[in-house]
Design an enzyme around this catalytic site. Structure first.
Site, mmCIF file in Angstrom:
data_model
loop_
_atom_site.group_PDB
_atom_site.id
_atom_site.type_symbol
_atom_site.label_atom_id
_atom_site.label_comp_id
_atom_site.label_asym_id
_atom_site.label_seq_id
_atom_site.Cartn_x
_atom_site.Cartn_y
_atom_site.Cartn_z
ATOM 1 N N ARG A 16 -40.675 9.260 21.640
ATOM 2 C CA ARG A 16 -39.929 9.569 20.415
ATOM 3 C C ARG A 16 -38.411 9.525 20.566
ATOM 4 N NH1 ARG A 16 -41.991 14.981 18.280
ATOM 5 N NH2 ARG A 16 -42.720 15.355 20.414
ATOM 6 N N ASP A 104 -37.410 17.702 31.134
ATOM 7 C CA ASP A 104 -36.827 17.609 29.796
ATOM 8 C C ASP A 104 -36.553 18.985 29.188
ATOM 9 O OD1 ASP A 104 -39.451 18.363 29.418
ATOM 10 O OD2 ASP A 104 -39.968 16.723 28.052
ATOM 11 N N GLY A 139 -49.588 25.493 23.868
ATOM 12 C CA GLY A 139 -50.718 26.209 24.451
ATOM 13 C C GLY A 139 -50.599 27.690 24.095
ATOM 14 N N ARG A 444 22.172 -8.325 25.970
ATOM 15 C CA ARG A 444 21.591 -8.885 24.742
ATOM 16 C C ARG A 444 22.604 -9.859 24.174
ATOM 17 N NH1 ARG A 444 22.726 -3.145 22.008
ATOM 18 N NH2 ARG A 444 24.793 -3.609 21.166
#
Ligand code: UD1
Ligand code: CA
Length: 461
Positions: A16, A104, A139, A444
């Site tokens: 699942r 799990d 159970g 520059r």
């Protein structure tokens, strides 16, 4: 006290989850589900830990390989929980107590298992049970009139009357191995699922006149398993909540513990404040009085006392780590990458990226800038839009900016290059040669003006 040997059942398929990754390798926090269980076994000082693998065995074994005291046993095919334990039997020394866990079920606490161990007194079968409002699928614990446990009856084998029992078996038991081994040999699969049920050891114990104790747990999270992504997310939240509460008990102020995530190790000194939606990964240390704004993602970083992170700051320390000095002000929207080392009172503003660079005390880079492979001196001011050109396509080179240099806006510093102390770099400069201390350097195009300039106009046809 007898030695503890842990068996972790992890052979199931996890259909699942709808994932090609074995279920027990899915992550909770920063580690695999089964790793949480292994770490609990460690906390219990287990002598041996046996992981039973089946579905995805190669992947699971490879992911967990190299951990001391860990053994693997394969169960092929999977004929039930009793059959799983039968595979582990040959490696279980018979002088200990076996604790049965599932790969799990990640959030069982070591003290719960220690209490279950104690309940065995080294010679009894002890079951961890739980009262559930909806016990469907589990159970059931069948007790005699005097309250003693008689059997565990699986839902599918239970009568209507038994199905009304709300006390269920959690899936966790502790059993003296000397008793367990012969019981495993006597298991039969004459039941609704034609499986070898480990839970049938209860009937065998009763038949043999051995006492069975049930320890009733009140915290369902500790025995909750993961079967679906929804359950995985629920347990992730429970886990994060647990960590958030532990930090708050130490004094950390979390604006909202429900919007807080740690995947790794977060340590904090006094008076730390953390706003909403922050994520902490790897090793993170927060010094006294540190404030973390909303939406920060921090990994592998040490932040010194009094530093303030504004919202959306992202720190990726990697293997080298990142350090942030005392009272530093970082963000919003700052990005610190591996090897960033910031001194005291450093300011790093929005959209500034810093990688493998040292910023000495009081240095500032407040807007839209890049510093890579740079050594930045004290009190340097690094202008908006300036960057180090640290990479020539093949190699990385270093930029050294000495103390008190002022780098104007939109400068390109072509590494390797050194800017002499106290110098000023005019905005828009591309600096490819070292600059003199104390000098103004302009690199520059000179500004020219052509007077009375007429822009072209469109001719009529
Ligand atoms: C089992 C218990 C049930 C209990 C429930 C709690 C049995 C017969 N039943 O139910 O009483 O209420 O846990 O969740 O034990 N596994 C293997 N090999 C197998 C079968 C299972 O390694 O052949 C592993 C699974 O991967 C899982 C664990 O054992 O980690 C439990 O299996 P699962 O099918 O979830 O348990 P149930 O039989 O439903
Ligand atoms: Ca099941």
């Amino acid at each position: 006290m007898k030695a503890v040997d842990v068996v972790i059942m992890a052979a199931g398929k996890g259909t699942r989850m709808h994932s090609s990754m074995p279920k027990v390798l899915q992550h909770l926090g920063d580690k695999a589900l089964v790793q949480h269980v292994i770490d609990t076994a460690k906390a219990l000082q287990a002598r041996t830990t046996v992981v039973i693998t089946g579905h995805g065995a190669e992947q699971v074994e490879a992911a967990l390989a190299g951990q001391p005291g860990l053994q693997f046993v394969r169960q092929m095919p999977q004929l039930g929980t009793g059959h799983a334990l039968q595979q582990a039997a040959p490696v279980l020394p018979d002088d200990g107590v076996t604790v049965v866990l599932s790969g799990d079920v990640p959030l069982t606490q070591a003290d719960t298992l220690q209490a279950l161990m104690d309940a065995t007194q080294g010679e009894r079968l002890a079951l961890l049970t739980l009262e559930m409002d909806d016990p469907t699928g589990y159970g059931r614990i069948v007790r005699q009139a005097d309250g003693s446990v008689q059997a565990i009856v699986e839902h599918r084998d239970a009568s209507d009357e038994q199905r009304r029992i709300r006390e269920i078996y959690s899936g966790i038991m502790a059993v003296p191995t000397r008793l367990l081994l012969p019981w495993l040999k006597r298991l039969r699969n004459d039941n609704a699922q034609q499986e070898y049920y480990l839970t049938d050891v209860v009937k065998l114990a009763v038949t043999d006149g051995q006492s069975v104790v049930a320890q009733v747990l009140t915290d369902p999270v500790q025995v909750a398993g993961v079967n679906t992504p929804v359950q995985l997310a629920e347990l992730e939240r429970a886990y994060q909540q647990r960590r958030a509460h532990a930090l708050m008990l130490q004094g950390v102020r979390l604006r909202d513990p429900a919007r807080f995530d740690v995947r790794g190790e977060l340590t904090c000194e006094r008076d730390v404040e953390i706003d909403v939606n922050c994520l902490f990964q790897g090793r993170v240390h927060l010094g006294e009085g540190v404030r973390i704004g909303a939406h920060c993602v921090l990994s592998n970083v040490t932040i010194a006392a009094g530093a303030v992170l504004q919202p959306f700051t992202c720190i990726e320390g990697g293997t080298e780590g990142v350090t942030v000095g005392p009272r530093a002000a970082i963000g919003p929207f700052a990005r610190l990458r591996p090897g960033a080392q910031l001194g005291a009172d450093v300011h790093v503003g929005n959209f500034v990226e810093i990688k493998n660079s040292t910023l000495a005390d009081g240095a500032k880079a407040n807007h839209l800038a890049y510093l890579g492979d740079a050594t930045v001196g004290e009190r340097v001011n690094y202008g908006a839009g300036s960057i180090t050109a640290n990479y020539d396509g093949a190699h990385k080179h270093r930029t050294v900016i000495e103390a008190d240099v002022h780098v104007g806006s939109s400068c390109v510093l072509v590494a390797p290059v050194t800017l002499g102390a106290g110098g000023t770099i005019a905005g828009g400069s591309t600096i490819s040669k070292n600059t003199e201390p104390g000098a103004l350097t302009v690199a520059r195009g000179k500004q020219v003006s052509i007077p009375n300039w007429k822009r072209p106009t469109k001719q009529k046809p």
